[in-house]
Design an enzyme around this catalytic site. Structure first.
Site, PDB file in Angstrom:
ATOM      1  N   ASP A 136     -39.220  15.055  18.846  1.00  0.00           N
ATOM      2  CA  ASP A 136     -39.012  15.997  17.752  1.00  0.00           C
ATOM      3  C   ASP A 136     -39.963  15.602  16.624  1.00  0.00           C
ATOM      4  O   ASP A 136     -39.920  14.463  16.154  1.00  0.00           O
ATOM      5  CB  ASP A 136     -37.545  15.886  17.298  1.00  0.00           C
ATOM      6  CG  ASP A 136     -36.987  17.199  16.823  1.00  0.00           C
ATOM      7  OD1 ASP A 136     -37.685  17.856  16.015  1.00  0.00           O
ATOM      8  OD2 ASP A 136     -35.869  17.571  17.226  1.00  0.00           O
TER       9      ASP A 136
ATOM     10  N   ASP B 200     -40.187  20.601  14.042  1.00  0.00           N
ATOM     11  CA  ASP B 200     -39.068  20.868  13.164  1.00  0.00           C
ATOM     12  C   ASP B 200     -39.475  21.564  11.860  1.00  0.00           C
ATOM     13  O   ASP B 200     -40.445  21.146  11.212  1.00  0.00           O
ATOM     14  CB  ASP B 200     -38.444  19.505  12.812  1.00  0.00           C
ATOM     15  CG  ASP B 200     -37.196  19.624  11.967  1.00  0.00           C
ATOM     16  OD1 ASP B 200     -36.175  20.065  12.502  1.00  0.00           O
ATOM     17  OD2 ASP B 200     -37.252  19.267  10.772  1.00  0.00           O
TER      18      ASP B 200
ATOM     19  N   GLU C 294     -40.156  25.430  15.553  1.00  0.00           N
ATOM     20  CA  GLU C 294     -38.938  25.990  14.974  1.00  0.00           C
ATOM     21  C   GLU C 294     -39.376  26.961  13.881  1.00  0.00           C
ATOM     22  O   GLU C 294     -39.604  26.565  12.739  1.00  0.00           O
ATOM     23  CB  GLU C 294     -38.045  24.891  14.378  1.00  0.00           C
ATOM     24  CG  GLU C 294     -36.695  25.458  13.966  1.00  0.00           C
ATOM     25  CD  GLU C 294     -35.867  24.536  13.057  1.00  0.00           C
ATOM     26  OE1 GLU C 294     -34.651  24.683  13.035  1.00  0.00           O
ATOM     27  OE2 GLU C 294     -36.457  23.694  12.354  1.00  0.00           O
TER      28      GLU C 294
ATOM     29  N   HIS D  17     -28.598  22.101  18.578  1.00  0.00           N
ATOM     30  CA  HIS D  17     -27.812  21.154  17.771  1.00  0.00           C
ATOM     31  C   HIS D  17     -27.504  21.685  16.377  1.00  0.00           C
ATOM     32  O   HIS D  17     -26.812  21.016  15.609  1.00  0.00           O
ATOM     33  CB  HIS D  17     -28.573  19.834  17.658  1.00  0.00           C
ATOM     34  CG  HIS D  17     -29.843  19.996  16.872  1.00  0.00           C
ATOM     35  ND1 HIS D  17     -30.900  20.763  17.320  1.00  0.00           N
ATOM     36  CD2 HIS D  17     -30.209  19.542  15.665  1.00  0.00           C
ATOM     37  CE1 HIS D  17     -31.854  20.761  16.405  1.00  0.00           C
ATOM     38  NE2 HIS D  17     -31.465  20.023  15.388  1.00  0.00           N
ATOM     39  N   ASP D  18     -28.040  22.851  16.023  1.00  0.00           N
ATOM     40  CA  ASP D  18     -27.783  23.441  14.704  1.00  0.00           C
ATOM     41  C   ASP D  18     -26.860  24.655  14.787  1.00  0.00           C
ATOM     42  O   ASP D  18     -26.576  25.291  13.769  1.00  0.00           O
ATOM     43  CB  ASP D  18     -29.094  23.929  14.066  1.00  0.00           C
ATOM     44  CG  ASP D  18     -30.008  22.792  13.673  1.00  0.00           C
ATOM     45  OD1 ASP D  18     -29.510  21.701  13.355  1.00  0.00           O
ATOM     46  OD2 ASP D  18     -31.236  23.002  13.689  1.00  0.00           O
TER      47      ASP D  18
HETATM   48  C1  GLC Z   1     -34.227  21.627  11.495  1.00  0.00           C
HETATM   49  C2  GLC Z   1     -33.328  20.791  12.382  1.00  0.00           C
HETATM   50  C3  GLC Z   1     -32.068  20.494  11.643  1.00  0.00           C
HETATM   51  C4  GLC Z   1     -32.421  19.718  10.412  1.00  0.00           C
HETATM   52  C5  GLC Z   1     -33.486  20.418   9.573  1.00  0.00           C
HETATM   53  C6  GLC Z   1     -34.110  19.483   8.585  1.00  0.00           C
HETATM   54  O1  GLC Z   1     -33.677  22.852  11.192  1.00  0.00           O
HETATM   55  O2  GLC Z   1     -33.104  21.460  13.581  1.00  0.00           O
HETATM   56  O3  GLC Z   1     -31.138  19.811  12.420  1.00  0.00           O
HETATM   57  O4  GLC Z   1     -31.284  19.525   9.631  1.00  0.00           O
HETATM   58  O5  GLC Z   1     -34.538  20.914  10.355  1.00  0.00           O
HETATM   59  O6  GLC Z   1     -34.941  18.561   9.229  1.00  0.00           O
END
Ligand code: GLC
Length: 559
Positions: free
Chosen positions: A98, A199, A256, A328-329
């Site tokens: 990640d 991310d 993302e 995971h979110d």
């Molecule tokens: C992304 C991750 C999340 C995290 C955020 C800040 O959205 O998936 O889990 O809290 O970034 O890094």
């Protein structure tokens, strides 16, 4: 279209903290992942994305990195990581890490140096600005609530954090920062990674100089998303990053990226796009509200279908989405997309088939292959996740009672997906011999890998069959490259589409409700390839579907 090594792959997301613990500290670890490679191979997945395992104070579960070059001891050692990469390669699997580079941790050495001398070299690694008459430099709200600015004690200066205050944003405008990031990416790619999940990357380009936007809540602040809509020039950073790193290694990258405009999609994941792929968040965004979780609207089957159809159309020949139903979110996909009260195994398999066979790269989130469900929260004290705590407060501020606020956040909490993996019905679900860092979902006695791997008609085996079907020599081409064509889109609680390849056409048809239904299909069935439940009742082109039945068929090739 130029063929790429990752086009026909199936990816699996591991949330290491909750996957498998071998040293009894209640936190999953790399050795746990190594031990479970056989399980993952049996399932049939090729790419393993690991949520962050770098050194971190875990303020945001590892998305706050204090050292990019080391493994957090709670997860293991660099030797473990190298062993994982090597053992995965032996099994023809690729590891993705990640890449969290919009921000680091406030405990990273760069930030510690910046605090010592905000005007010095490391101060310029971050966004540090003078306050305005004792207030923050501008009125942006952090994603996790409150101002996105934190005062540096003993000064009138503030630093910017789009997420938690322990996640200061890195200043991408500074070429030295970018070079440091590229150096680190290449260092990891040299270790043999398959690539990265990237991310929060859409946040790296800010509208500068900082300025206020019209407030969108009573707190007088404005969402960072308002600023992002106006930000221009992210492409220069992303192209540079690709050129200096991923491209040289033919790495697979998945961004993302939320809210990309349709006309920008070719830039993001077209043939020469910044990334190999980006996540398809359309379904996850259905019913979401800018006001908070308390204002979210119910997801219906037909909204889910419309969203998928629109997204597939947008991607068209442009590129490959990475398709998900959860991560995971997000809460568990089966809770989100199946009507409440209909969490049967048939329904879970139906949902699996309809998202998995769309065009794109399917990602499975750990436990999804067992049909793992949202957990139960008895009080807000049981919640670990920072964003859930914030949304709880937002709901209270909007006038909801504590009980109602808990009910609201329980539905959307990120902790739903973060409960330990359910390996068996033994103590702690076979996840750990110690006390798990987060409570288990109490349903592990009935939903677990041991039971499901031993039962041919389980959700696990259905995922295995889906994967095997996508990879079958004769169907590979159509599932990977075949065109996506909606079928009977106006039919309520029913979702069907064709995948049209050069030599074969596949129909995926799902009766997304409890009632039986007979449908006259515009194509003729040649062969049923997969059925989740019950009898197959196909007569010419009329098919009678049982409740929550999904059929995957090869149909006659048409023009
Ligand atoms: C992304 C991750 C999340 C995290 C955020 C800040 O959205 O998936 O889990 O809290 O970034 O890094």
């Amino acid at each position: 279209m130029q063929k790429k090594w990752w086009h026909d792959k199936i990816a699996y997301q591991i949330y290491p903290k909750s996957f498998s613990d071998t040293d009894g500290d209640g936190i999953g670890d790399l050795r746990g992942i190594i031990n479970k490679l056989d399980y993952l191979q049996e399932l049939g997945v090729d790419i393993l994305w690991l949520s962050p395992i770098f050194c971190s104070p875990l303020a945001d579960q590892g998305y706050d990195i204090s050292d990019y070059y080391n493994i957090d001891p709670r997860f293991g050692t660099m030797e473990d990581m190298e062993e994982l990469i090597a053992k995965a390669r032996e099994k023809n699997m690729y590891i993705l890490m990640d890449l969290v580079v919009n921000h680091c941790s406030d405990e990273h050495i760069w930030f510690k140096e910046a605090l010592k001398d905000p005007d010095g070299r490391y101060g310029k690694y971050f966004y540090i600005e003078e306050g305005k008459n004792g207030n923050p430099p501008c009125n942006w709200r952090s994603y996790f609530g409150g101002s996105a600015w934190e005062k540096i004690s003993g000064t009138e200066k503030y630093y910017f954090h789009a997420f938690h205050k322990k996640q200061p944003d890195l200043n991408w405008e500074n070429p030295e920062v970018r070079q440091e990031i590229y150096k680190m990416i290449n260092w990891w790619l040299d270790k043999g990674l398959g690539g990265f999940r990237i991310d929060a990357i859409i946040n790296i380009k800010k509208v500068l100089p900082f300025k206020d936007y019209a407030p969108d809540r009573e707190d007088g602040m404005a969402s960072i998303k308002t600023m992002l809509k106006e930000a221009e020039g992210i492409g220069e950073f992303l192209s540079e990053m690709k050129r200096e790193t991923f491209e040289k290694y033919d790495a697979f990258t998945v961004g993302e990226v939320f809210d990309a405009k349709e006309e920008e999609l070719p830039l993001f994941f077209g043939e020469d796009g910044y990334f190999s792929s980006i996540f398809e968040f359309g379904p996850a965004l259905i019913g979401k509200s800018k006001d908070g979780w308390y204002d979210c609207k119910e997801v219906t089957v037909d909204k889910y279908k419309d969203t998928c159809f629109k997204s597939q159309k947008k991607a068209g020949k442009v590129g490959f989405w990475s398709n998900i139903i959860e991560n995971h979110d997000e809460p568990r996909g089966v809770n989100e997309f199946l009507p409440e009260g209909d969490l049967s195994e048939a329904g879970k398999k139906l949902l699996a088939a309809v998202y998995f066979l769309q065009k794109g790269i399917p990602f499975i989130y750990q436990g999804q292959e067992l049909g793992m469900e949202n957990t139960v929260f008895h009080s807000i004290e049981e919640v670990d996740d920072i964003s859930t705590k914030d949304e709880y407060q937002v709901a209270l501020d909007a006038g909801y009672s504590e009980e109602e606020a808990l009910r609201i956040v329980s539905k959307y909490s990120r902790d739903n997906a973060r409960t330990p993996f359910q390996w068996s019905d033994a103590e702690n679900a076979g996840f750990s011999s110690g006390k798990p860092w987060i409570s288990l979902n109490p349903n592990y006695s009935s939903i677990n890998a041991k039971e499901q791997t031993g039962r041919e008609d389980s959700v696990f085996h259905f995922y295995r069959k889906l994967i095997a079907l996508r990879k079958a020599e004769e169907y590979k081409e159509v599932f990977v490259y075949g065109e996506f064509v909606p079928v009977l889109p106006e039919k309520e609680n029913f979702m069907a589409y064709l995948r049209k390849g050069q030599e074969k056409t596949i129909l995926v048809a799902a009766n997304f409700q409890r009632e039986c239904v007979t449908i006259k299909l515009p194509v003729r069935c040649k062969k049923v390839l997969l059925n989740n439940d019950g009898e197959v009742k196909v007569q010419e082109s009329a098919v009678t579907f049982g409740g929550y039945q999904v059929l995957v068929m090869e149909v006659e090739q048409t023009e």
